[in-house]
Design a protein around this motif. Structure first.
Motif, PDB file in Angstrom:
ATOM      1  N   GLY A   1      23.858  -8.469  -7.489  1.00  0.00           N
ATOM      2  CA  GLY A   1      23.998  -9.564  -6.543  1.00  0.00           C
ATOM      3  C   GLY A   1      22.745  -9.884  -5.758  1.00  0.00           C
ATOM      4  N   HIS A   2      21.609  -9.324  -6.139  1.00  0.00           N
ATOM      5  CA  HIS A   2      20.345  -9.690  -5.494  1.00  0.00           C
ATOM      6  C   HIS A   2      19.224  -9.676  -6.531  1.00  0.00           C
ATOM      7  CE1 HIS A   2      18.928  -5.500  -5.466  1.00  0.00           C
ATOM      8  NE2 HIS A   2      20.126  -5.162  -4.985  1.00  0.00           N
ATOM      9  N   ALA A   3      18.109 -10.262  -6.164  1.00  0.00           N
ATOM     10  CA  ALA A   3      16.983 -10.386  -7.088  1.00  0.00           C
ATOM     11  C   ALA A   3      16.421  -9.009  -7.447  1.00  0.00           C
ATOM     12  CB  ALA A   3      15.885 -11.232  -6.456  1.00  0.00           C
ATOM     13  N   PRO A   4      15.905  -8.868  -8.658  1.00  0.00           N
ATOM     14  CA  PRO A   4      15.273  -7.604  -9.048  1.00  0.00           C
ATOM     15  C   PRO A   4      13.999  -7.368  -8.257  1.00  0.00           C
ATOM     16  CG  PRO A   4      14.964  -9.253 -10.746  1.00  0.00           C
ATOM     17  CD  PRO A   4      15.870  -9.853  -9.723  1.00  0.00           C
ATOM     18  N   ARG A   5      13.637  -6.093  -8.117  1.00  0.00           N
ATOM     19  CA  ARG A   5      12.404  -5.707  -7.432  1.00  0.00           C
ATOM     20  C   ARG A   5      11.479  -5.005  -8.411  1.00  0.00           C
ATOM     21  NH1 ARG A   5      13.793  -1.908  -2.666  1.00  0.00           N
ATOM     22  NH2 ARG A   5      11.560  -2.059  -2.470  1.00  0.00           N
ATOM     23  N   ASP A   6      10.213  -5.092  -8.149  1.00  0.00           N
ATOM     24  CA  ASP A   6       9.236  -4.349  -8.927  1.00  0.00           C
ATOM     25  C   ASP A   6       9.419  -2.859  -8.633  1.00  0.00           C
ATOM     26  OD1 ASP A   6       6.313  -3.012  -8.785  1.00  0.00           O
ATOM     27  OD2 ASP A   6       6.405  -4.506 -10.388  1.00  0.00           O
ATOM     28  N   PHE A   7       9.483  -2.032  -9.679  1.00  0.00           N
ATOM     29  CA  PHE A   7       9.711  -0.609  -9.472  1.00  0.00           C
ATOM     30  C   PHE A   7       8.588   0.038  -8.662  1.00  0.00           C
ATOM     31  CE2 PHE A   7       9.472   3.881 -10.543  1.00  0.00           C
ATOM     32  CZ  PHE A   7      10.740   4.283 -10.165  1.00  0.00           C
ATOM     33  N   GLY A   8       7.361  -0.415  -8.881  1.00  0.00           N
ATOM     34  CA  GLY A   8       6.238   0.133  -8.112  1.00  0.00           C
ATOM     35  C   GLY A   8       6.421  -0.099  -6.622  1.00  0.00           C
ATOM     36  N   ASP A   9       6.897  -1.287  -6.247  1.00  0.00           N
ATOM     37  CA  ASP A   9       7.158  -1.574  -4.835  1.00  0.00           C
ATOM     38  C   ASP A   9       8.242  -0.652  -4.291  1.00  0.00           C
ATOM     39  OD1 ASP A   9       5.301  -3.625  -4.952  1.00  0.00           O
ATOM     40  OD2 ASP A   9       6.821  -5.193  -5.223  1.00  0.00           O
ATOM     41  N   TYR A  10       9.310  -0.503  -5.070  1.00  0.00           N
ATOM     42  CA  TYR A  10      10.392   0.389  -4.654  1.00  0.00           C
ATOM     43  C   TYR A  10       9.882   1.806  -4.448  1.00  0.00           C
ATOM     44  CZ  TYR A  10      13.958   3.899  -5.321  1.00  0.00           C
ATOM     45  OH  TYR A  10      14.703   5.023  -5.194  1.00  0.00           O
ATOM     46  N   ALA A  11       9.119   2.317  -5.412  1.00  0.00           N
ATOM     47  CA  ALA A  11       8.637   3.694  -5.330  1.00  0.00           C
ATOM     48  C   ALA A  11       7.709   3.889  -4.135  1.00  0.00           C
ATOM     49  CB  ALA A  11       7.930   4.076  -6.630  1.00  0.00           C
ATOM     50  N   ARG A  12       6.826   2.929  -3.866  1.00  0.00           N
ATOM     51  CA  ARG A  12       5.935   3.036  -2.708  1.00  0.00           C
ATOM     52  C   ARG A  12       6.730   3.062  -1.409  1.00  0.00           C
ATOM     53  NH1 ARG A  12       2.751   0.350  -6.229  1.00  0.00           N
ATOM     54  NH2 ARG A  12       3.579  -1.713  -5.769  1.00  0.00           N
ATOM     55  N   GLU A  13       7.726   2.180  -1.282  1.00  0.00           N
ATOM     56  CA  GLU A  13       8.543   2.133  -0.073  1.00  0.00           C
ATOM     57  C   GLU A  13       9.364   3.416   0.083  1.00  0.00           C
ATOM     58  OE1 GLU A  13      10.893  -1.462  -0.006  1.00  0.00           O
ATOM     59  OE2 GLU A  13       9.123  -2.684  -0.459  1.00  0.00           O
ATOM     60  N   ALA A  14       9.934   3.907  -0.995  1.00  0.00           N
ATOM     61  CA  ALA A  14      10.733   5.137  -0.924  1.00  0.00           C
ATOM     62  C   ALA A  14       9.850   6.322  -0.536  1.00  0.00           C
ATOM     63  CB  ALA A  14      11.435   5.381  -2.253  1.00  0.00           C
ATOM     64  N   ALA A  15       8.662   6.401  -1.109  1.00  0.00           N
ATOM     65  CA  ALA A  15       7.751   7.505  -0.787  1.00  0.00           C
ATOM     66  C   ALA A  15       7.333   7.436   0.676  1.00  0.00           C
ATOM     67  CB  ALA A  15       6.521   7.459  -1.694  1.00  0.00           C
ATOM     68  N   ALA A  16       7.023   6.221   1.154  1.00  0.00           N
ATOM     69  CA  ALA A  16       6.628   6.061   2.565  1.00  0.00           C
ATOM     70  C   ALA A  16       7.767   6.442   3.502  1.00  0.00           C
ATOM     71  CB  ALA A  16       6.180   4.620   2.819  1.00  0.00           C
ATOM     72  N   ALA A  17       9.007   6.260   3.058  1.00  0.00           N
ATOM     73  CA  ALA A  17      10.169   6.611   3.874  1.00  0.00           C
ATOM     74  C   ALA A  17      10.532   8.083   3.755  1.00  0.00           C
ATOM     75  CB  ALA A  17      11.356   5.738   3.484  1.00  0.00           C
ATOM     76  N   GLY A  18       9.789   8.840   2.935  1.00  0.00           N
ATOM     77  CA  GLY A  18      10.017  10.276   2.817  1.00  0.00           C
ATOM     78  C   GLY A  18      11.061  10.670   1.777  1.00  0.00           C
ATOM     79  N   ALA A  19      11.349   9.796   0.830  1.00  0.00           N
ATOM     80  CA  ALA A  19      12.395  10.085  -0.154  1.00  0.00           C
ATOM     81  C   ALA A  19      12.120  11.364  -0.943  1.00  0.00           C
ATOM     82  CB  ALA A  19      12.544   8.906  -1.118  1.00  0.00           C
ATOM     83  N   TRP A  20      10.870  11.693  -1.171  1.00  0.00           N
ATOM     84  CA  TRP A  20      10.548  12.872  -1.967  1.00  0.00           C
ATOM     85  C   TRP A  20       9.845  13.952  -1.134  1.00  0.00           C
ATOM     86  CZ3 TRP A  20       9.556   7.883  -4.013  1.00  0.00           C
ATOM     87  CH2 TRP A  20      10.516   7.475  -4.936  1.00  0.00           C
ATOM     88  N   ALA A  21       9.992  13.850   0.170  1.00  0.00           N
ATOM     89  CA  ALA A  21       9.369  14.865   1.035  1.00  0.00           C
ATOM     90  C   ALA A  21      10.079  16.198   0.835  1.00  0.00           C
ATOM     91  CB  ALA A  21       9.437  14.428   2.494  1.00  0.00           C
ATOM     92  N   VAL A  22       9.319  17.265   0.860  1.00  0.00           N
ATOM     93  CA  VAL A  22       9.887  18.599   0.665  1.00  0.00           C
ATOM     94  C   VAL A  22      10.374  19.151   1.986  1.00  0.00           C
ATOM     95  CG1 VAL A  22       9.392  20.935  -0.111  1.00  0.00           C
ATOM     96  CG2 VAL A  22       8.359  19.007  -1.263  1.00  0.00           C
TER      97      VAL A  22
END
Length: 68
Positions: free
Chosen positions: A47-68
């Motif tokens: 129900g929403h436009a697709p996003r570039d995976f690189g953009d998603y990964a950068r935003e997730a990493a900046a938000a700490g998604a893969w922080a240990v």
């Protein structure tokens, strides 16, 4: 890393030559760019436009998604 370099690393881990050849050909085919287009499937399913995976990964990493 190129598919061939990947194959060399697999061989270094003891993967059989037959499996290495199969995987190198598989990844070369998958990554040759012929599938690099955006379709309407994402919009239809989510129900929403697709996003570039690189953009998603950068935003997730900046938000700490893969922080240990």
């Amino acid at each position: 890393m190129s598919p061939r370099e990947y194959g060399e690393r697999l061989a270094g881990f003891g993967v059989s030559p037959e499996e290495v050849e199969f995987l190198v050909e598989l990844f070369a085919s998958l990554l040759d760019g012929h599938n690099a287009h955006v379709s309407e499937g994402v919009r239809q399913v989510l129900g929403h436009a697709p996003r570039d995976f690189g953009d998603y990964a950068r935003e997730a990493a900046a938000a700490g998604a893969w922080a240990v």
